[in-house]
Scaffold this active site. Structure first.
Site, PDB file in Angstrom:
ATOM      1  N   HIS A   5     119.495 -55.852   7.064  1.00  0.00           N
ATOM      2  CA  HIS A   5     121.277 -55.160   7.592  1.00  0.00           C
ATOM      3  C   HIS A   5     121.205 -53.520   9.379  1.00  0.00           C
ATOM      4  O   HIS A   5     120.884 -52.709   8.223  1.00  0.00           O
ATOM      5  CB  HIS A   5     121.784 -54.263   6.444  1.00  0.00           C
ATOM      6  CG  HIS A   5     123.245 -53.942   6.806  1.00  0.00           C
ATOM      7  ND1 HIS A   5     123.649 -52.626   6.343  1.00  0.00           N
ATOM      8  CD2 HIS A   5     124.510 -54.380   8.051  1.00  0.00           C
ATOM      9  CE1 HIS A   5     124.890 -52.652   6.693  1.00  0.00           C
ATOM     10  NE2 HIS A   5     125.201 -53.498   7.345  1.00  0.00           N
TER      11      HIS A   5
HETATM   12 CA    CA Z   1     120.975 -58.245  10.983  1.00  0.00          CA
END
Ligand code: CA
Ligand code: ZL4
Ligand code: ZN
Length: 410
Positions: free
Chosen positions: A203
């Protein structure tokens, strides 16, 4: 003569300084700057330097880095080395940045300020030449950004950048300076809306956090995300759920998008997710420039990743974004199986210059002056598109992905 041609109608620039290659995070640390040596050599072996401008990057200045980062943190980063670390840690101005105590598994390493450490198990170790490395990768990304701001390039490439986890006053996940945030802050001087797309398997939390309160940057991250594992941990950094959409109650709400993905996703499934969601985001947001973080740890066979996608599909994400015809900054990021990182980023350099289908399938391996680490049978099977052994069981089911795409339609 070898079929490689200059792109027609657009200009590409490549920003890099080979000094970043000489750095070592530690003996078994997964981040290997020499993957950038392999990438560079592959790009040169195919003659791609003739299809774009190559710029030698200069280090970013402290003033440039302070556009996002805390001045105390920048000062520390510019002075730190394994030799100076202990003495710096005792300076009064840095005391407020030393954590009182930390939770397992972090207690295995002794942390100084800013999540930095000289312990061998640290994600963000202090190593020889670290300051040089940090300011150079940042300088490369900022020079690439400047090429777009001055319309001297339509696509600018900085493979040593893309370090998306760094926070304002904290290193995280192998990232110290957030070159992406600094770049986007520069782009905002000219472009009213910037779209950030992140195909690293992790992320892009640092970039999302920096812009979560404002609507002029939309962040869109595709990443591994799932429930707690046997050891009670989430896949790093543990953020980026579907419900994470920017800071609620601020004008930034709804300008962060997250696509949490189970392990084992394959090419077909990734293409479906990426193209349906990215095109919806572009249609709705109408960005004036795009920053694409191309972390290669989303490839099958990556040492840290858990996806089963091939270089071909990874590259198709780049082509899909390029097709939008907007000023485009292409960045590196993660990627821990070095030979595959080099293949992917070389292929994507070729795609940027419209040479995607011109690279012969066989790596011109004898042309590559390769470092010790690239010799031997374990490295390089001579194929640009190796057939990956699927190393993650495919628990990624179509119906789950379809539900996600529906929920992300707004
Ligand atoms: Ca990513
Ligand atoms: C290592 O072998 O999940 C660091 C890190 C050092 C050397 C020997 C020490 C052995 C894997 C990782 C002990 C290692 C313990 N060495 C590491 C919660 C963690 C705390 C640290 O691609 N331990 C932390 C960060 C992630 C955690 C991923 C991705 C960056 C990017 C953009 C960052 N951190 C658990 C792990 C090793 C190591 C082996 C490691 N660290 C794997 N995953 C992490 O998104 C560039
Ligand atoms: Zn990553």
């Amino acid at each position: 003569s070898n079929g490689i041609t200059r792109p027609k109608g657009h200009k590409v620039s490549f920003h890099y300084n080979s000094q970043v290659e000489d750095m070592h995070f530690g003996k078994t640390h997964p981040m290997k700057p020499w993957r950038l040596t392999l990438t560079k050599h592959l790009v040169l072996a195919y003659g791609l330097q003739h299809t774009m401008e190559t710029h030698l990057a200069l280090p970013a200045t402290s003033a440039q880095v302070q556009a996002f980062h805390d001045p105390d943190y920048v000062q520390f980063l510019s002075e730190v080395s394994p030799q100076t670390f202990k003495a710096l840690c005792t300076q009064p101005r840095y005391q407020k940045f030393i954590p009182a105590k930390h939770d397992p598994p972090y207690d295995a390493v002794e942390l100084g300020p800013f999540n930095l450490s000289t312990s061998p198990g640290a994600d963000c170790p202090v190593f020889d030449g670290m300051s040089t490395y940090l300011f150079l990768y940042t300088g490369a990304t900022l020079a690439a950004t400047n090429q777009l701001l001055t319309s001297q390039s339509d696509i600018a490439i900085s493979w040593s950048g893309g370090l998306h986890h760094a926070h304002k006053a904290e290193a995280s996940g192998f990232c110290y300076i957030n070159d992406i945030v600094l770049s986007i802050l520069d782009l905002l001087h000219l472009f009213p809306r910037v779209l950030y797309i992140d195909i690293d398997v992790h992320h892009g939390d640092g970039v999302e956090e920096a812009f979560q309160r404002q609507p002029r940057v939309m962040t869109l991250s595709y990443h591994r995300y799932g429930p707690y594992d046997e050891t009670g941990h989430r896949f790093f950094p543990g953020t980026g759920s579907l419900d994470d959409n920017g800071l609620k109650g601020t004008v930034g709400e709804h300008f962060a998008l997250n696509v949490p993905i189970p392990s084992g996703i394959d090419d077909r499934q990734y293409k479906y997710l990426f193209e349906s969601i990215t095109s919806r985001a572009i249609d709705a947001y109408k960005p004036k420039a795009i920053v694409l973080q191309c972390g290669a740890d989303s490839l099958g066979g990556d040492r840290l990743g858990q996806f089963n996608i091939n270089i071909k599909q990874h590259g198709e994400c780049v082509s899909f974004v390029k097709k939008q015809g907007l000023p485009l900054l292409i960045l590196g990021g993660g990627g821990y199986t070095a030979r595959n990182v080099a293949r992917a980023w070389c292929h994507e350099t070729a795609l940027a210059t419209d040479n995607g289908s011109n690279l012969p399938d066989k790596i011109p391996i004898d042309l590559i002056p390769r470092p010790q680490a690239f010799t031997g049978r374990a490295h390089g099977d001579g194929q640009l598109f190796p057939k990956f052994q699927r190393d993650h069981k495919n628990d990624c089911v179509d119906s789950e992905l379809e539900m996600m795409v529906k929920r992300l339609e707004w």
